[in-house]
Motif scaffolding. Sequence first.
Motif, PDB file in Angstrom:
ATOM      1  N   VAL A 130       0.866  -1.189   0.000  1.00  0.00           N
ATOM      2  CA  VAL A 130       0.000   0.000   0.000  1.00  0.00           C
ATOM      3  C   VAL A 130       0.895   1.229   0.000  1.00  0.00           C
ATOM      4  N   PHE A 131       0.332   2.373  -0.405  1.00  0.00           N
ATOM      5  CA  PHE A 131       1.078   3.634  -0.366  1.00  0.00           C
ATOM      6  C   PHE A 131       1.381   3.976   1.092  1.00  0.00           C
ATOM      7  N   GLU A 132       2.526   4.551   1.344  1.00  0.00           N
ATOM      8  CA  GLU A 132       3.059   4.704   2.702  1.00  0.00           C
ATOM      9  C   GLU A 132       2.102   5.384   3.688  1.00  0.00           C
ATOM     10  N   ASN A 133       1.267   6.329   3.220  1.00  0.00           N
ATOM     11  CA  ASN A 133       0.368   6.981   4.185  1.00  0.00           C
ATOM     12  C   ASN A 133      -1.102   6.668   3.913  1.00  0.00           C
ATOM     13  N   ASP A 134      -1.357   5.567   3.191  1.00  0.00           N
ATOM     14  CA  ASP A 134      -2.743   5.177   2.901  1.00  0.00           C
ATOM     15  C   ASP A 134      -3.252   4.205   3.978  1.00  0.00           C
ATOM     16  N   ASP A 135      -3.626   4.760   5.108  1.00  0.00           N
ATOM     17  CA  ASP A 135      -4.103   3.933   6.219  1.00  0.00           C
ATOM     18  C   ASP A 135      -5.421   3.239   5.884  1.00  0.00           C
ATOM     19  N   PRO A 148      -2.462 -10.942   7.082  1.00  0.00           N
ATOM     20  CA  PRO A 148      -1.585 -10.675   8.227  1.00  0.00           C
ATOM     21  C   PRO A 148      -0.787  -9.384   8.039  1.00  0.00           C
ATOM     22  N   ALA A 149      -0.550  -8.681   9.148  1.00  0.00           N
ATOM     23  CA  ALA A 149       0.168  -7.402   9.081  1.00  0.00           C
ATOM     24  C   ALA A 149       1.553  -7.556   8.480  1.00  0.00           C
ATOM     25  N   ASP A 150       2.220  -8.695   8.741  1.00  0.00           N
ATOM     26  CA  ASP A 150       3.569  -8.865   8.215  1.00  0.00           C
ATOM     27  C   ASP A 150       3.571  -9.186   6.711  1.00  0.00           C
ATOM     28  N   ARG A 151       2.380  -9.302   6.138  1.00  0.00           N
ATOM     29  CA  ARG A 151       2.267  -9.530   4.694  1.00  0.00           C
ATOM     30  C   ARG A 151       1.816  -8.263   3.959  1.00  0.00           C
ATOM     31  N   ILE A 152       1.666  -7.167   4.701  1.00  0.00           N
ATOM     32  CA  ILE A 152       1.289  -5.876   4.098  1.00  0.00           C
ATOM     33  C   ILE A 152       2.473  -4.936   4.240  1.00  0.00           C
ATOM     34  N   VAL A 153       2.966  -4.427   3.131  1.00  0.00           N
ATOM     35  CA  VAL A 153       4.172  -3.588   3.129  1.00  0.00           C
ATOM     36  C   VAL A 153       3.827  -2.190   2.626  1.00  0.00           C
ATOM     37  N   ARG A 154       4.192  -1.178   3.423  1.00  0.00           N
ATOM     38  CA  ARG A 154       3.995   0.217   2.994  1.00  0.00           C
ATOM     39  C   ARG A 154       5.159   0.621   2.082  1.00  0.00           C
ATOM     40  N   GLY A 156       6.793   3.662  -0.955  1.00  0.00           N
ATOM     41  CA  GLY A 156       6.824   5.089  -1.278  1.00  0.00           C
ATOM     42  C   GLY A 156       6.169   5.432  -2.608  1.00  0.00           C
ATOM     43  N   GLU A 157       6.298   6.710  -2.978  1.00  0.00           N
ATOM     44  CA  GLU A 157       5.635   7.233  -4.184  1.00  0.00           C
ATOM     45  C   GLU A 157       6.150   6.572  -5.459  1.00  0.00           C
ATOM     46  N   LYS A 158       7.433   6.238  -5.479  1.00  0.00           N
ATOM     47  CA  LYS A 158       8.021   5.671  -6.698  1.00  0.00           C
ATOM     48  C   LYS A 158       7.300   4.404  -7.139  1.00  0.00           C
ATOM     49  N   SER A 159       6.930   3.557  -6.193  1.00  0.00           N
ATOM     50  CA  SER A 159       6.314   2.287  -6.566  1.00  0.00           C
ATOM     51  C   SER A 159       4.809   2.243  -6.332  1.00  0.00           C
ATOM     52  N   ASN A 160       4.289   3.092  -5.453  1.00  0.00           N
ATOM     53  CA  ASN A 160       2.879   2.960  -5.091  1.00  0.00           C
ATOM     54  C   ASN A 160       2.058   4.237  -5.247  1.00  0.00           C
ATOM     55  N   PHE A 161       2.493   5.072  -6.189  1.00  0.00           N
ATOM     56  CA  PHE A 161       1.650   6.203  -6.578  1.00  0.00           C
ATOM     57  C   PHE A 161       1.643   6.195  -8.093  1.00  0.00           C
ATOM     58  N   TRP A 162       0.505   5.892  -8.676  1.00  0.00           N
ATOM     59  CA  TRP A 162       0.426   5.607 -10.118  1.00  0.00           C
ATOM     60  C   TRP A 162       0.089   6.853 -10.926  1.00  0.00           C
ATOM     61  N   MET A 163       0.792   7.008 -12.084  1.00  0.00           N
ATOM     62  CA  MET A 163       0.497   8.093 -13.019  1.00  0.00           C
ATOM     63  C   MET A 163       0.472   7.518 -14.426  1.00  0.00           C
ATOM     64  N   MET A 164      -0.526   7.921 -15.222  1.00  0.00           N
ATOM     65  CA  MET A 164      -0.628   7.412 -16.596  1.00  0.00           C
ATOM     66  C   MET A 164       0.448   8.021 -17.476  1.00  0.00           C
ATOM     67  N   GLY A 165       0.772   9.286 -17.225  1.00  0.00           N
ATOM     68  CA  GLY A 165       1.779   9.990 -18.010  1.00  0.00           C
ATOM     69  C   GLY A 165       2.269  11.172 -17.200  1.00  0.00           C
ATOM     70  N   GLU A 166       2.898  12.128 -17.884  1.00  0.00           N
ATOM     71  CA  GLU A 166       3.389  13.311 -17.180  1.00  0.00           C
ATOM     72  C   GLU A 166       2.223  14.109 -16.597  1.00  0.00           C
ATOM     73  N   THR A 167       1.063  14.036 -17.261  1.00  0.00           N
ATOM     74  CA  THR A 167      -0.142  14.694 -16.767  1.00  0.00           C
ATOM     75  C   THR A 167      -1.290  13.689 -16.805  1.00  0.00           C
ATOM     76  N   GLY A 168      -2.377  14.026 -16.129  1.00  0.00           N
ATOM     77  CA  GLY A 168      -3.566  13.185 -16.208  1.00  0.00           C
ATOM     78  C   GLY A 168      -3.927  12.515 -14.893  1.00  0.00           C
ATOM     79  N   PRO A 169      -4.897  11.580 -14.941  1.00  0.00           N
ATOM     80  CA  PRO A 169      -5.370  10.911 -13.718  1.00  0.00           C
ATOM     81  C   PRO A 169      -4.252  10.176 -12.990  1.00  0.00           C
ATOM     82  N   CYS A 170      -4.300  10.193 -11.664  1.00  0.00           N
ATOM     83  CA  CYS A 170      -3.284   9.501 -10.859  1.00  0.00           C
ATOM     84  C   CYS A 170      -3.831   9.288  -9.452  1.00  0.00           C
ATOM     85  N   GLY A 171      -3.064   8.553  -8.647  1.00  0.00           N
ATOM     86  CA  GLY A 171      -3.490   8.321  -7.265  1.00  0.00           C
ATOM     87  C   GLY A 171      -2.689   7.217  -6.614  1.00  0.00           C
ATOM     88  N   PRO A 172      -2.903   7.005  -5.307  1.00  0.00           N
ATOM     89  CA  PRO A 172      -2.181   5.938  -4.601  1.00  0.00           C
ATOM     90  C   PRO A 172      -2.659   4.579  -5.096  1.00  0.00           C
TER      91      PRO A 172
END
Length: 880
Positions: A130-135, A148-154, A156-172
Motif C-alpha cells: 500500500v502507499f506509505e500513508n494510505d491507512d 496478516p500485518a507482516d504480509r502488508i508492506v507500505r 513510497g511514491e516511486k512504486s505505489n503512486f500511479w500516473m498514466m503519463g506526465e499529466t492526467g489521472p493519478c493516485g495511490p
Amino acid sequence: MAKTGSEIRESFLKYFEGKGHTRVASSALIPKDDPTLMFTNAGMVQFKNAFLGLENRGYTRAASCQKCVRAGGKHNDLENVGVTARHHTFFEMLGNFSFGDYFKEEAIAWGWEYLTEVVKLPKEKLWVTVFENDDEAYNIWHKKMKVPADRIVRMGEKSNFWMMGETGPCGPCSEIIYDQGEGTGCGRPECDLDCGCDRYLEIWNLVFTQFDRDEKGNLNPLPKPNIDTGMGLERLTAVIQGVKSNYDCDLFTPIIRFVEKTSGKPYGKNAENDVSIRVIADHSRAITFLIGDGILPSNEGRGYVLRRILRRAARHGKLLGLNKPFLHQCAEMVMNMMKDVYPDLADKASYITKVILNEEQRFMETLDAGLRILQEETAALKKAGKNVLPGSLVFKLYDTFGFPTDLTADIVKRDGFTLDTAGFESEMEQQRERARSAWKGSGEEAVAECYLKASSSGVVTEFCGYEGVTEAESKIAAIIVEGNTADAASEGQKAEIVVETTPFYGESGGQVGDTGYIEGKGFIFDVQDTKKPVDKFFVHKGIVKKGTVKTGDAVKLIVDLERRRATQANHSGTHVLQAALKAVLGDHIKQSGSLVNPERLRFDFTHFSKITDEEMQRIEEIANDIIRRNIEVVTTVCPLEEALKTGATAVFDEKYGATVRIVKMGEMSMELCGGTHVARTGDIGLLKVLHESAIAAGVRRIEAATGKEAFRHLQKAEEELKKAAALYKANPLEVADRTEKALKHARELEKEIETLKGKLAAKDSGDLLSQAKNIGGVKVLATEVAIADAKTLRDFGDKLRDKLESGIILLGAKTGEKALLLCMVTKDLAGKYSAGNIVKELAPIVGGSGGGRPDMAQAGGTKPENLAQAIGQLEKILSK
C-alpha cells in the motif's frame, strides 16, 4: 477452474460482469482524443475522460481486456524484451474500473476474491503493498480481508503512486504480489519485495484514482474518486499454469514451437538462442496487432517504432539462421491463436501478412547494405592500423541499418576489432534526448473541454439526417462563444450552436460537415460547418446574420441540399471504389484514410505497387458498372459485435460505438459507415479517377470525382483534346498518333543537328589545335569556345583529345549568365597531371565548384566574365 490463457481472460470478464460491470471491448492501439500518448499502454486509456468527469458513458462500472503496447515514449520496454521473463512490447491488460461508483473497499475485496476463490491462488503465497500513508487501504486489507500485518508492506511514491503519463489521472495504489518461492530469483537471504529479481511478482495493481495532475505538477481532486485496476494476462496465466516465465505459458508456447521448427534451434538448450526465440515470439504479437490497428512501418512516429520492432525480430531470426522472410508466418500463427477474441484479425489477415512480408524483404536489402558499409569501414581502419570500431559507426549501423551491437561485435570480432561502446552509448543518449524533445504528441486532437463539459452535463443531439432528411425543427440546447458556454449570441457574432435534434451531418469518418442555416423568431444563423467532437453531440459553427439567438429558442434547421447531395454521392463513390479496388487488386486492400466533400473524394488504401494503366482502367469499368446497375443502398443498424460477424468492412482507426450502421450495396460492398449516402448507386451518376499516387510505404491515394464534377472533368479533358487536334488539323481521336509522329520527327531533327554540330566541331578542332602551346614538354591547349551546353562541350573536347594524342586541354564556354569549364588529360599523362585537381583550383575563379576523374573533369560557375582569367591561370598551375 480456468487454466488456459483464453479461459482466464473470459473468467475475469465474467466475474466482474457478475459484479455489475459492463464488459467493454478493447480500444485500438492508437489512442483516440489523447495527444499525449504514442500507443495505448493501459486499460484505463479509453476511459480517461470518464475518470475526469468529462464523459458520460451510460455506465459507472466497466471491465475490459485491453490490447497494450509499451515500446515508445515514457513507457518503453523494448530493450528488455527477450532478456527477462516478464517484459513485453505487446500484452493484454485485464482491468476493472469504477467511475465515481465504488471505491477502495469493493476494489480490494473483489480483487482478493477473484485471485483466491475464482482462480484459487494460495493465500500464503500472496503479499500486499500500500502507499506509505494510505491507512484506509491498509486497514481494509488487514481488518476486513484478514491479511496478516507482516504480509502488508507500505511503499513510497516511486512504486505505489500511479500516473498514466506526465499529466492526467493519478493516485495511490495497492499491489497484490505473488511469491514464487526461494528457488526463484536472486536467492539472497535478505531478498524482499524491493528486490528487482523475479521472486516477488506483481500480479495486480489497484489504483485508487483520486487526482488529476496538471502541467505544473499540481494534484487536483477528481469530481468523484475512481478505481482503475490493471493485471497482465500473460503474467497471471504463467502463475496459474505454474511456470516461471511468461514465455512458458500457453499464450506464447505455440509461437515458440513454430520458431523452433522453422529455425531448427530447440528452445531451452542455448541461452543466446533462447533470447532470440523469445524476442521473435513477443514481437510477432506486437507487429500483428499494430499493423492490424492501421499502423504501417515508416521512419517517424508510431510507424518507426513498428519498424524497429519488426526489424529487431528479423535480426534475431538471422541470428537463428533464418535468412528468408519468416515473420509473416509467425503473424499467421498469432492470428490463428487470437482471432476468436479479436475477430477483426481474420478480416485483416491477408493485409497484415503482406505488410510484414514487404517490410521483411526491404530489411534484407538494408541488412546487405549495412554489411557492405561495415566491411568497407573495417578495411579502412585495418589499413590505418586501428582495431576499434568508432561509436558513431556502431550507432549508424544500429539506427539506420538495424544492426544490434552484439551482431556488429560478432561480425568484426573475427578481424580482431572491438567496439567503442562508450561512444555508442553517447550517441544513443543523444538519440533518446532527440526522441524525448521531438515527441510532441500523437497527432490526435484532444476534444475541447467546453464540448466535454456540455456533453457530460446531459446535452445530447439526435441526428435525423439519414434517409434524405435535410430539414428539421428543434430547440437550442447550448451556445458556445469563444470556447465558453453562453446564454445568447448577437448579430455579427461568431458562435457554435448545439440543438436537441439536427439534420446537419457532423464531420466524421472522412465526410465533411454540412452547411446551411438555422432560423428562429427574429434571427438567422449561417451554418458554415458542422462538427461532432463527442458522440451524440453536434456543434453547428457559424455566424449570427440577423437578430439574437438564445438558449432554449425554437428553431428550424435547413441543410444546403445541393451540397449534401454532391457530398453523399462522393461518399457512396468511395464504397464503390473500394469494391472495385478489391475486385482488381485483391483482398489486402484496406482503407487507411479518406476525404469526402462536395467537389471530390480522396481514398487512401494499402497496396504495395503502382497501379498500372490497365488495372486502373478495369477499376473504373467495375466502379461505373456498379453505378449503372442502380443497386439499392441498404442501411441497417445493429450492435458492433454482430456487425463484425457479418463480414462488413471496418476502417482501421475509426472509433465505433456500441451500435453501428452497415451500408450495403448488393453483393459488391458492405461496410460499417455512419456517413450519408445515396438511395441507389445510380444516383452517383459517374465516377472518374483524377489522380493516383503513393503517399507512404505501402499506402496509395486515389482522387476521384462523381456526378457533375466528374462530367465537368471529362468535358474539360475533351476541350483540351479538341484544342490539340485543331493544332494538328486532325480528328481528336488521331491526336495520339499525330503526336507520336511529331515527336519521332523532332528526335530525327535533333540527331541531324547533333551530326552537323559534330562536323562543325571537327572542323573547328582542327583549327584550334594550331593554338596548342608546349609547356614543359607537354602540349597544352587552353582556350574559350562558342559552345552553349555542357554535352556539346564534352563531345568537342573528346574530338580535340583524340587529335591531340598527348597533352592537356582546357576549354571555357559561356552559356547564358553561367560559365562552363572542361579539362581533359590524355591517358599517358593522367598519372602526372590530374584534370580533377586542375578544375578544383580553377572553378572558384569563375564563381563555382567542380571536379572529376584524373583524365576528365568539369565545373560550372556564375562569373562567365572571369573565364579568360581562369584559362590564363592554367600555365601557372602546370609550372608549379
